[in-house]
Design an enzyme around this catalytic site. Structure first.
Site, PDB file in Angstrom:
ATOM      1  N   CYS A 177      -3.601   7.407   2.604  1.00  0.00           N
ATOM      2  CA  CYS A 177      -3.112   6.202   1.889  1.00  0.00           C
ATOM      3  C   CYS A 177      -3.818   5.965   0.427  1.00  0.00           C
ATOM      4  O   CYS A 177      -3.332   5.449  -0.413  1.00  0.00           O
ATOM      5  CB  CYS A 177      -2.815   5.182   2.472  1.00  0.00           C
ATOM      6  SG  CYS A 177      -1.804   5.371   3.942  1.00  0.00           S
ATOM      7  N   HIS A 318      -4.404  -2.915  -2.244  1.00  0.00           N
ATOM      8  CA  HIS A 318      -3.818  -1.902  -1.240  1.00  0.00           C
ATOM      9  C   HIS A 318      -2.810  -2.844  -0.341  1.00  0.00           C
ATOM     10  O   HIS A 318      -1.904  -2.323  -0.137  1.00  0.00           O
ATOM     11  CB  HIS A 318      -4.861  -1.353  -0.314  1.00  0.00           C
ATOM     12  CG  HIS A 318      -4.524  -0.407   0.593  1.00  0.00           C
ATOM     13  ND1 HIS A 318      -3.932   0.691   0.227  1.00  0.00           N
ATOM     14  CD2 HIS A 318      -4.517  -0.256   1.848  1.00  0.00           C
ATOM     15  CE1 HIS A 318      -3.398   1.517   1.192  1.00  0.00           C
ATOM     16  NE2 HIS A 318      -3.879   1.007   2.160  1.00  0.00           N
ATOM     17  N   GLU A 328      -9.587  -6.887   2.737  1.00  0.00           N
ATOM     18  CA  GLU A 328      -9.545  -6.754   1.210  1.00  0.00           C
ATOM     19  C   GLU A 328      -9.894  -7.914   0.246  1.00  0.00           C
ATOM     20  O   GLU A 328     -10.589  -7.801  -0.474  1.00  0.00           O
ATOM     21  CB  GLU A 328      -8.331  -5.923   1.071  1.00  0.00           C
ATOM     22  CG  GLU A 328      -8.341  -5.198  -0.633  1.00  0.00           C
ATOM     23  CD  GLU A 328      -7.093  -4.529  -0.867  1.00  0.00           C
ATOM     24  OE1 GLU A 328      -5.905  -4.818  -0.109  1.00  0.00           O
ATOM     25  OE2 GLU A 328      -6.890  -4.003  -2.155  1.00  0.00           O
ATOM     26  N   LYS A 349       3.419  -3.518  -2.499  1.00  0.00           N
ATOM     27  CA  LYS A 349       4.108  -3.229  -1.341  1.00  0.00           C
ATOM     28  C   LYS A 349       4.687  -3.980  -0.681  1.00  0.00           C
ATOM     29  O   LYS A 349       5.842  -3.804   0.227  1.00  0.00           O
ATOM     30  CB  LYS A 349       2.846  -2.746  -0.196  1.00  0.00           C
ATOM     31  CG  LYS A 349       2.255  -1.629  -0.816  1.00  0.00           C
ATOM     32  CD  LYS A 349       1.251  -0.849   0.298  1.00  0.00           C
ATOM     33  CE  LYS A 349       0.347   0.067  -0.033  1.00  0.00           C
ATOM     34  NZ  LYS A 349      -0.751  -0.014  -1.036  1.00  0.00           N
ATOM     35  N   HIS A 354       5.141   0.683   2.019  1.00  0.00           N
ATOM     36  CA  HIS A 354       4.031   1.566   1.920  1.00  0.00           C
ATOM     37  C   HIS A 354       4.349   2.991   1.745  1.00  0.00           C
ATOM     38  O   HIS A 354       4.799   3.450   2.643  1.00  0.00           O
ATOM     39  CB  HIS A 354       3.151   1.613   3.028  1.00  0.00           C
ATOM     40  CG  HIS A 354       1.680   2.001   3.009  1.00  0.00           C
ATOM     41  ND1 HIS A 354       1.101   2.833   1.860  1.00  0.00           N
ATOM     42  CD2 HIS A 354       0.619   1.970   3.727  1.00  0.00           C
ATOM     43  CE1 HIS A 354      -0.025   3.011   2.031  1.00  0.00           C
ATOM     44  NE2 HIS A 354      -0.381   2.614   3.226  1.00  0.00           N
ATOM     45  N   PHE A 413      -6.664   5.913   6.013  1.00  0.00           N
ATOM     46  CA  PHE A 413      -7.032   6.341   7.271  1.00  0.00           C
ATOM     47  C   PHE A 413      -8.178   7.172   7.256  1.00  0.00           C
ATOM     48  O   PHE A 413      -8.319   8.027   6.227  1.00  0.00           O
ATOM     49  CB  PHE A 413      -5.946   7.064   8.043  1.00  0.00           C
ATOM     50  CG  PHE A 413      -4.932   5.895   8.920  1.00  0.00           C
ATOM     51  CD1 PHE A 413      -4.965   4.766   8.350  1.00  0.00           C
ATOM     52  CD2 PHE A 413      -4.160   6.517   9.713  1.00  0.00           C
ATOM     53  CE1 PHE A 413      -3.936   3.774   9.362  1.00  0.00           C
ATOM     54  CE2 PHE A 413      -3.138   5.840  10.198  1.00  0.00           C
ATOM     55  CZ  PHE A 413      -3.112   4.374  10.004  1.00  0.00           C
TER      56      PHE A 413
END
Lengths: 426, 79
Positions: A177, A318, A328, A349, A354, A413
């Site tokens: 991502c 994010h 975050e 998002k 996403h 990830f």
């Protein structure tokens, strides 16, 4: 180091085809999430996603609709069988970005000084799954010669280079991502280091396929609580978040050396001033609980930009609508310290879902448009924040404000983190 | 026009998105109809499926035109 600016933008997302159409939807706070139409979701705990509205009915699209995607305007049916959708999306967004930049290299030198750096998080998951079934049921002789080149991630960059005759550096990023952000950051460095004058950079993804949804469901990462109210499903920082909502599409920018852009009178949207990268060294899917990886990526980007944190006006998080959102936000609070109340924060998002490997690229473009129009994009569905923060959480509709510097965060990830900072060119 | 030729022509037209008028017996897939080496592999697979035959790789290499394909298939079917 040579200065790098953005001179072209291209977008294809669940909000539609085209930069301006997308941006209007973002500023208005429109959700692009709906029921999955491209396969039968019977038996799946998640039945919603952000599909690209298309003329064939995908994502609720219909011919004549504003911003609707039409594959046939990008490539012929014959050529389409050579590429998975993520490559079609990359090509469509690259076409728009190059046209927007007005850059059409004609001399051999111009071609050799124009490169491509477009990645994808997963690549051709659909053809891999489909071909595995053919292999098992019909044997190796029935595997299509187009299977491998349709699924390979770097065929995004390959196809774009072939289509436009771009003979410079040809590279591709795969960092889940964080792909789109890394692609833009790394491509900017290639220009800064004089490997190219122009780079086509970004990310693309088409993982709304049965094995993609089933795979992310198995990771316990996907939203399962809002199948009946898809527009409410993506809700970063809200206490009723339920996991991320898969989106698809592509975001592509044209990056260019500053003097090169000036010499040809190109429109300059913004300068890429900062780029930071880090690893969590913690877990394969979860972020480190103290948010240190994201913090260090942002810190490195600020240092590279040669700015103070107090110069940052807007952060595109994010923010995937998972437990990671507040980790975050905590890292951003730590970075900003006393400046926190002056920083606008949002996650687009909440509207697009996403887009995995494309997310960092489309969100970089939203940051650039925020600078162009002096409007901070909102987070929608943030009805009941899970906790309090000093940060300015922009909700529901775009917020007009001074934005000279914007930062985009993307975390993937494997514990891979990237932050990119864009600055208005005065 | 033989039945085999007609069926081969249909496959070639569909797969290569080719102008039907150009898909004649002497037409070369690569030189005349815009195919590349991967298209040739796919065409051979399509012929195998349509006529329920197996075309070995060494034979496939020699199938370069519409006529080559018709000749090979007719011989194969004649046993």
């Amino acid at each position: 180091m040579r200065r790098v600016v953005v001179t072209g933008l291209g977008l294809l997302t669940p909000l539609g085809w085209g930069v301006e159409h997308n941006w209007k939807g973002i500023v208005e706070g429109r959700s692009g999430i709906g029921p999955i139409t491209c396969f039968d979701t019977e038996g799946y705990a998640c039945t919603i996603a952000g599909e690209i509205p298309s003329v064939d009915g995908r994502g609720g699209g219909a011919p004549g609709q504003h911003g609707v995607f039409d594959h046939e305007k990008v490539m012929s049916p014959k050529d389409r069988k050579r590429v998975d959708d993520f490559i079609v999306y990359a090509i469509a967004a690259a076409d728009e970005a190059l046209a927007d930049a007005g850059w059409k290299p004609e001399t051999e030198e111009q071609r050799e000084r124009t490169g491509v750096m477009v990645g994808s998080g997963i690549g051709g998951l659909g053809p891999i799954a489909d071909t595995a079934i053919i292999l098992k049921e019909q044997g190796p002789r029935r595997v299509s010669p187009f299977f491998i080149p349709s699924a390979l991630i770097n065929l995004t960059s390959g196809q774009i280079s072939i289509r436009h005759g771009l003979k410079g550096p040809n590279h591709s990023v795969v960092t889940a991502c964080a792909t789109g952000a890394h692609a833009i950051g790394d491509a900017a460095r290639m220009i800064a280091l004089d490997d190219a004058d122009v780079m086509v950079a970004g990310g693309a993804e088409s993982s709304i396929v049965p094995i993609g949804i089933a795979g992310f469901l198995a990771c316990k990462a996907l939203c399962t609580a809002y199948n009946d109210t898809p527009e409410k499903a993506s809700r970063p920082w809200d206490k009723d978040h339920s996991g991320f909502v898969m989106g698809e599409g592509a975001g592509i920018v044209v990056l260019e050396e500053y003097e090169h852009a000036r010499a040809r009178g190109a429109t300059i949207y913004a300068e890429v001033v900062g780029y930071g990268l880090s690893g969590d060294a913690y877990h394969i899917t979860a972020p480190a609980e103290d948010g240190d990886g994201g913090y260090r990526a942002m810190q490195m980007a600020v240092k590279r930009a040669g700015i103070e944190v107090s110069d940052i006006d807007y952060v595109n998080a994010h923010g995937t609508s998972t437990m990671a959102d507040w980790i975050e936000a905590g890292a951003i609070e730590r970075l900003m310290a006393d400046h926190a109340p002056n920083v606008a924060l949002s996650s687009t998002k909440s509207m697009t879902g996403h887009l995995l490997g494309a997310a960092g690229a489309i969100e970089a473009i939203y940051c650039i448009l925020a600078i162009r129009d002096q409007i901070a994009p909102p987070t929608i569905n943030l009805d009941d924040p899970e906790r309090e923060t000093a940060l300015n959480m922009v909700k529901d509709k775009g917020q007009p404000m001074k934005i000279d510097v914007a930062m985009s965060n993307s975390f993937g990830f494997g514990g891979t983190n990237a932050s990119v900072i864009f600055k208005k060119v005065g | 026009m033989s039945d085999t030729l007609e069926r081969v022509r249909k496959i070639v037209i569909d797969h290569l998105d080719a102008d039907p008028e150009k898909v004649v017996e002497k037409a070369s897939f690569i030189d005349d109809l815009g195919a590349d080496s991967l298209d040739n592999v796919e065409l051979v697979m399509a012929f195998e499926e349509e006529f329920d035959i197996e075309i070995p790789d060494d034979a496939a290499e020699h199938i370069q035109t519409v006529g080559d394909a018709v000749k090979f298939i007719d011989e194969k079917l004649a046993g």
